[in-house]
Design an enzyme around this catalytic site. Structure first.
Site, PDB file in Angstrom:
ATOM      1  N   LYS A   1       1.229  10.911 -18.617  1.00  0.00           N
ATOM      2  CA  LYS A   1       0.094  10.285 -19.192  1.00  0.00           C
ATOM      3  C   LYS A   1      -1.079  10.951 -19.384  1.00  0.00           C
ATOM      4  O   LYS A   1      -1.953  10.614 -20.477  1.00  0.00           O
ATOM      5  CB  LYS A   1       0.072   8.721 -18.591  1.00  0.00           C
ATOM      6  CG  LYS A   1       1.259   8.067 -18.613  1.00  0.00           C
ATOM      7  CD  LYS A   1       1.482   6.744 -17.698  1.00  0.00           C
ATOM      8  CE  LYS A   1       3.182   6.406 -17.631  1.00  0.00           C
ATOM      9  NZ  LYS A   1       3.395   5.582 -16.669  1.00  0.00           N
TER      10      LYS A   1
ATOM     11  N   GLN B   1      -0.762   3.167 -10.504  1.00  0.00           N
ATOM     12  CA  GLN B   1       0.907   3.483 -10.605  1.00  0.00           C
ATOM     13  C   GLN B   1       1.459   3.028  -9.413  1.00  0.00           C
ATOM     14  O   GLN B   1       1.399   2.985  -8.246  1.00  0.00           O
ATOM     15  CB  GLN B   1       1.019   5.378 -10.320  1.00  0.00           C
ATOM     16  CG  GLN B   1       2.351   5.739 -10.620  1.00  0.00           C
ATOM     17  CD  GLN B   1       3.063   5.436 -11.928  1.00  0.00           C
ATOM     18  OE1 GLN B   1       2.538   5.599 -12.989  1.00  0.00           O
ATOM     19  NE2 GLN B   1       4.344   4.980 -11.744  1.00  0.00           N
TER      20      GLN B   1
ATOM     21  N   ASP C   1      -0.782  -1.783 -18.581  1.00  0.00           N
ATOM     22  CA  ASP C   1       0.580  -2.067 -18.547  1.00  0.00           C
ATOM     23  C   ASP C   1       0.900  -3.452 -18.736  1.00  0.00           C
ATOM     24  O   ASP C   1       1.969  -4.014 -18.911  1.00  0.00           O
ATOM     25  CB  ASP C   1       0.891  -2.270 -16.890  1.00  0.00           C
ATOM     26  CG  ASP C   1       1.372  -0.900 -16.418  1.00  0.00           C
ATOM     27  OD1 ASP C   1       1.851  -0.075 -17.271  1.00  0.00           O
ATOM     28  OD2 ASP C   1       0.869  -0.542 -15.267  1.00  0.00           O
TER      29      ASP C   1
END
Ligand SMILES: NC(=O)c1ccc[n+]([C@@H]2O[C@H](COP(=O)([O-])OP(=O)(O)OC[C@H]3O[C@@H](n4cnc5c(N)ncnc54)[C@H](OP(=O)(O)O)[C@@H]3O)[C@@H](O)[C@H]2O)c1
Length: 287
Positions: free
Chosen positions: A53, A97, A120
């Site tokens: 990412k 994460q 997210d």
């Protein structure tokens, strides 16, 4: 019969083609988008995802500050790191994460993320917005699945969609998303899970079957409607080997199907970047 493949790569490419000039415009206007990543501990796949990412952010010309917390960090220390990023005006969105080490209450860390910077779309405020139909960051894998179906002109409106799995990452938000009143959604959605003994009775009549259980090989040819659409989202890993929910033999029965590798995954990353760029646009407009 051999089915038509629906790879995620071209879908992701189309999303990035849309995003690149928007990022360029933001940079020209003096606002370089910033996507922060937080990694807790040294889990190798997690480090790989974060690295991917950061690399993608750099390719787009964005900043990607990284916070790496040690594996023995406390929940409060992780929350402190998130709060520092919340307060940082150069950070438009952040990714914490998952998973973290067991002593860290990940839900508490997620709750600490400013919903406006939640890349997210998993913060309860954003899941609530989704349920209420209020614009905001949408969970990336469900949004990627909607984008994938739209990209391949799969009719969704009015169709029987059956989702296998009611998990918070895919099944539950996807069921809300695809039942919303929009041309690329508006479906009759059924969700099956371990509480539905004869789940195959539902999947066999599905115009669109979406597997999101994380049970390798669970979906066999006899579980799908001949000529129907099959999207495989659930996976398990054995080391680096990918074990999808949808058995390869389904390719002989489905009309349209995602490939076992390179299906939903690339769309998830692309939609995460769409959430990121939209956050940066909101912040630039508000400044
Ligand atoms: N491709 C991607 O980009 C991507 C992204 C994120 C996640 N994933 C994968 O997607 C999968 C789902 O993740 P998630 O977090 O949404 O869900 P999850 O929390 O892993 O839950 C799995 C769901 O599947 C159901 N299920 C499991 N075994 C079943 C069975 N034998 N029969 C019927 N239903 C069954 C469970 O039912 P109960 O609720 O009754 O237990 C549960 O609702 C995982 O494999 C994950 O690795 C893929």
């Amino acid at each position: 019969m051999s089915s038509v493949m629906m790879p995620g790569g071209p879908v992701a490419d189309a999303v990035f083609v849309d995003l690149a000039p928007r990022v360029a415009k933001l940079i020209e206007g003096g606002h370089t988008p910033g996507l922060a990543t937080v990694l807790i501990g040294d889990d190798e796949p997690s480090a790989r995802y974060v690295g991917m990412k950061m690399q993608k952010a750099a390719e787009l010309g964005c900043n990607s500050p990284h916070v790496h917390l040690p594996a023995d960090v406390s929940t409060q220390q992780a929350i402190n790191a998130v709060e520092a990023l919340n307060a940082d005006p150069t950070v438009d969105a952040m990714l914490v994460q998952y998973p973290g080490p067991p002593q860290v209450d990940f839900d508490a860390v997620l709750l600490a993320v400013d919903p406006d910077k939640d890349v997210d779309g998993m913060h309860p405020t954003n899941v609530g917005r989704l349920a209420l139909g209020i614009p905001g960051p949408v969970a990336c894998t469900p949004a990627g699945i909607e984008a994938l179906l739209a990209h391949y002109d799969v009719p969704v409106a009015g169709q029987d969609v059956v989702i296998v799995g009611r998990g918070v990452t895919i099944g539950r938000p996807l069921s809300i998303l695809l039942s919303q009143k929009r041309p690329t959604a508006n479906a009759a959605v059924t969700v099956v899970h371990t509480g539905v003994a004869d789940w195959a009775e539902h999947t066999r009549r599905a115009d669109i079957l979406i597997a999101a259980a994380g049970v390798p090989g669970m979906i066999q040819p006899e579980h799908i409607k001949p000529g129907g659409v099959v999207v495989g989202a659930g996976v398990q890993y054995e080391g680096r080997k990918l074990l999808p929910d949808v058995d390869e033999a389904c390719e002989e029965v489905a009309g349209w199907i995602t490939p076992r590798v390179g299906g939903v995954g690339p769309t998830t990353i692309a939609l995460l970047f769409r959430n990121f760029v939209e956050a940066a646009e909101r912040h630039a407009n508000a400044a």
